[in-house]
Each structure stands twice: as C-alpha cells, then as structure tokens.
Design a protein around this motif. Structure first.
Motif, short mmCIF file in Angstrom:
data_model
loop_
_atom_site.label_atom_id
_atom_site.label_comp_id
_atom_site.label_asym_id
_atom_site.label_seq_id
_atom_site.Cartn_x
_atom_site.Cartn_y
_atom_site.Cartn_z
N HIS A 65 0.85 -1.23 0.11
CA HIS A 65 -0.15 0.03 0.07
C HIS A 65 0.81 1.23 -0.01
O HIS A 65 0.58 2.26 -0.89
CB HIS A 65 -0.92 -0.02 1.33
CG HIS A 65 -1.97 1.13 1.29
ND1 HIS A 65 -2.76 1.38 0.36
CD2 HIS A 65 -1.59 2.28 1.97
CE1 HIS A 65 -3.51 2.40 0.71
NE2 HIS A 65 -2.71 3.22 1.57
N TYR A 105 -0.94 3.24 -7.20
CA TYR A 105 -2.03 2.71 -7.97
C TYR A 105 -2.51 3.39 -9.32
O TYR A 105 -2.81 4.80 -9.13
CB TYR A 105 -3.44 2.61 -6.77
CG TYR A 105 -4.77 1.96 -7.54
CD1 TYR A 105 -5.21 0.45 -7.18
CD2 TYR A 105 -5.46 2.32 -8.46
CE1 TYR A 105 -5.97 -0.17 -7.70
CE2 TYR A 105 -6.72 1.71 -8.80
CZ TYR A 105 -6.87 0.56 -8.69
OH TYR A 105 -7.91 -0.09 -8.91
N CYS A 122 -5.58 -3.05 -8.81
CA CYS A 122 -5.74 -4.14 -7.84
C CYS A 122 -5.22 -5.37 -8.19
O CYS A 122 -4.81 -6.37 -7.04
CB CYS A 122 -7.25 -3.91 -7.28
SG CYS A 122 -8.52 -4.54 -8.49
N THR A 132 -2.77 -7.36 -5.63
CA THR A 132 -2.97 -8.74 -5.14
C THR A 132 -1.88 -9.87 -5.64
O THR A 132 -1.54 -10.61 -4.54
CB THR A 132 -4.29 -9.01 -5.65
OG1 THR A 132 -5.35 -8.19 -5.07
CG2 THR A 132 -4.66 -10.41 -5.14
N HIS A 189 -13.41 -6.23 -8.24
CA HIS A 189 -12.29 -5.72 -7.37
C HIS A 189 -11.34 -6.91 -7.10
O HIS A 189 -11.91 -8.08 -6.96
CB HIS A 189 -12.74 -5.03 -5.98
CG HIS A 189 -11.55 -4.58 -5.25
ND1 HIS A 189 -10.44 -3.72 -5.74
CD2 HIS A 189 -11.35 -4.55 -3.88
CE1 HIS A 189 -9.88 -3.47 -4.78
NE2 HIS A 189 -10.27 -3.76 -3.67
N TRP A 245 -8.70 -8.71 -4.36
CA TRP A 245 -7.72 -8.64 -3.01
C TRP A 245 -7.08 -10.19 -2.79
O TRP A 245 -7.40 -11.02 -3.59
CB TRP A 245 -8.68 -7.99 -1.69
CG TRP A 245 -9.87 -8.88 -1.26
CD1 TRP A 245 -9.83 -9.84 -0.33
CD2 TRP A 245 -11.06 -8.65 -1.95
NE1 TRP A 245 -11.11 -10.23 -0.24
CE2 TRP A 245 -12.03 -9.64 -1.38
CE3 TRP A 245 -11.93 -7.96 -2.98
CZ2 TRP A 245 -13.54 -9.74 -1.56
CZ3 TRP A 245 -13.06 -8.05 -3.33
CH2 TRP A 245 -13.73 -9.22 -2.55
N ASP A 262 -6.29 -6.59 1.78
CA ASP A 262 -6.51 -5.40 0.73
C ASP A 262 -5.34 -4.33 0.49
O ASP A 262 -5.56 -3.52 1.32
CB ASP A 262 -7.75 -5.19 0.63
CG ASP A 262 -8.34 -4.26 -0.67
OD1 ASP A 262 -7.20 -4.20 -1.44
OD2 ASP A 262 -9.36 -4.16 -0.87
N THR A 280 -4.78 -2.27 -1.47
CA THR A 280 -5.40 -1.02 -2.08
C THR A 280 -6.04 -0.10 -1.22
O THR A 280 -6.00 1.21 -1.43
CB THR A 280 -6.41 -1.30 -3.29
OG1 THR A 280 -7.59 -1.81 -2.66
CG2 THR A 280 -5.86 -2.16 -4.22
N GLN A 281 -6.36 -0.45 0.17
CA GLN A 281 -7.06 0.20 1.02
C GLN A 281 -5.93 0.50 2.22
O GLN A 281 -5.17 -0.48 2.58
CB GLN A 281 -8.29 -0.67 1.44
CG GLN A 281 -8.97 -0.91 0.48
CD GLN A 281 -9.67 0.38 -0.37
OE1 GLN A 281 -10.28 1.16 0.34
NE2 GLN A 281 -9.62 0.28 -1.51
#
Length: 267
Positions: A140, A145, A167, A171, A201, A203, A216, A218-219
């Motif tokens: 992250h 991204y 994503c 992953t 999406h 993950w 995840d 991306t978060q």
C-alpha cells in the motif's frame, strides 16, 4: 449491511464463441445471497458447474453479433473483516490438503523469485498474521495505484520491479510475498462497497492460525462490506469471463449500492 451489486457486460462476437462465466457469488463466510438476477441477451442455453476452487461457473456459446450479460444480486455482507494481530503461523506440515497448493508459485505469482524481498519486508514481524499485514502495508505504501500501467501479462515480479499497477497487480504481489514465506495465499475477486473508482475488485487472503484472513493492499485500513465471487491461485483462475474465440468487450458497468441507495443511478 445489505448491498445491491452487479455488472453489465456488452460484447460483439465475430463468430459463435464459447464462454465460461464466473459472475455468481455464493453464500458463505461474511455474506448471504438474498436475491439474484441473471439475464443473457439473446437467450442461449446455459449449463453450470462448480470448479475445483468451489466457484460457480456458467458455460454458454455466444452467437455471432451483439451479446450482453446482466447480473445483479442483493447480498447481506459483514460490516467488518476479522483482524488478528499476533495470530501464529501455521506450519506447512499442519496445513489441510486443500490449502497446501496455495503455497506454490503460479502463473502470475512467482513466489520463488521474491524470497529476499519478502524477508526484508517482514524482518521485524512475528511469523503469521503480522507478516501478511506487513506485506499488505508495504504494498500500500510503496506501490502506486494507477490505471493503464499494467496488462493481462503483468506478473508479481513485474509489479515488484515497477512499483505501479492496479488491484490485480497489488493482489498478485501480496500473494507471492506471502507464499515466499510459506504462508498460503489466494486471490479473491468480487465487489467492494464505496470502491473509488467503482469496478470489479481483487484482494488476497492469507492462511494463518488455521484459517483464512482478508488483506487488501489497495485500502489504507481494513474494510468490510465485500461480496466475494471467486477464489483461485491467481487471475488465471478467477476471470469473470473466459472466451474461446473472436469476441470484443465493448462496455462494462459495475455498481455496488447500499439497499437504501438502490434507487440511485447505477454507475
């Protein structure tokens, strides 16, 4: 939270084209399917099977010309995902038979080439959940991204080198780094409420302390309200559509709305 989610796919087939679709979620941990609707235009024969990962798959042959798929579902989802700081590593010899293959390299997840990076990222972490979380956090914070920076051939090694992707790429890298430490990891695809920009999406899940946990990259923080559609080793196992012929995807729309927002425009 109850969510209304779905997608619309519009194709153009140059000739009759076999398709395998993977669009139907099933009830399980963290989600209960309340209602679903599946429309295919023009109408064709559909057969369904369950693949080796437990995913529901539909087989069709699209006729020449325009071909569209509409899928929607109302799903009760978990508002939170489980977090278990300090949960211990599960030794390989104690892994269930059905989990063992998630420790191995796969097409997009060359875990055998990323051992040094995995060790560096997790050098200050306890074995198990904390290692997987360190990997998620590192991705992250260190991978940008950005749409249009990868394609269907991009692998985890590519993403580790370029430090940019979407994503799917986040992953694959997370899965590979976990597997490099002998932590089983698998790809998950589906829907995430309030994803921005909205899209289908991806993950990953890591197996520690005898169970699967969600990560995840991306978060920034753990987020619930997810709808899982499919599991697999990597993207090769969880494509929403797999076509066997000359066929073009012209348009795709995806939406995820809370039930009290279901009357808003699907976008």
């Amino acid at each position: 939270m109850q969510l209304d989610a779905g997608c619309e796919l519009s194709f153009e087939a140059k000739e009759p084209t076999p398709l395998v679709l993977m669009l139907r979620p099933r009830s399980g941990a963290g989600q209960w399917i309340i209602r679903e609707e599946y429309q295919i235009t023009p109408a064709v024969n559909v057969t369904e099977f369950t693949d080796i990962y437990g995913n529901l798959c539909q087989r069709v042959v699209a006729p020449t010309g325009p071909f569209s798929i509409h899928f929607s579902a109302s799903v009760q989802t978990a508002d939170l995902i489980d977090v278990a700081k300090g949960a211990p590593y599960t030794p390989v010899e104690e892994l269930p038979d059905g989990v063992l293959h998630y420790t191995l390299p796969s097409r997009y997840c060359q875990s055998d080439q990323l051992g040094n990076l995995a060790v560096e990222i997790t050098k200050d972490s306890e074995a198990g959940y904390d290692q997987a979380e360190a990997i998620r956090r590192w991705i992250h914070e260190n991978v940008t991204y950005q749409y249009g920076t990868s394609d269907s051939s991009t692998s985890a090694v590519d993403t580790a080198n370029k430090r940019i992707g979407v994503c799917r790429d986040f992953t694959h890298l997370g899965i590979s780094l976990c597997r490099a430490l002998n932590i089983p990891a698998r790809m998950v695809v589906g829907y995430l409420y309030q994803l921005d920009p909205m899209d289908l999406h991806a993950w990953f899940e890591a197996y520690v302390d005898g169970r699967w946990f969600t990560f995840d990259a991306t978060q920034k923080e753990p987020r619930g309200n997810r709808i899982t559609v499919a599991y697999g080793r990597d993207a090769a196992d969880v494509a929403f559509t797999t076509q066997f012929g000359a066929m073009t995807l012209n348009d795709m729309k995806v939406w995820v709305n809370a039930v009290d927002e279901a009357s808003t425009e699907k976008n």
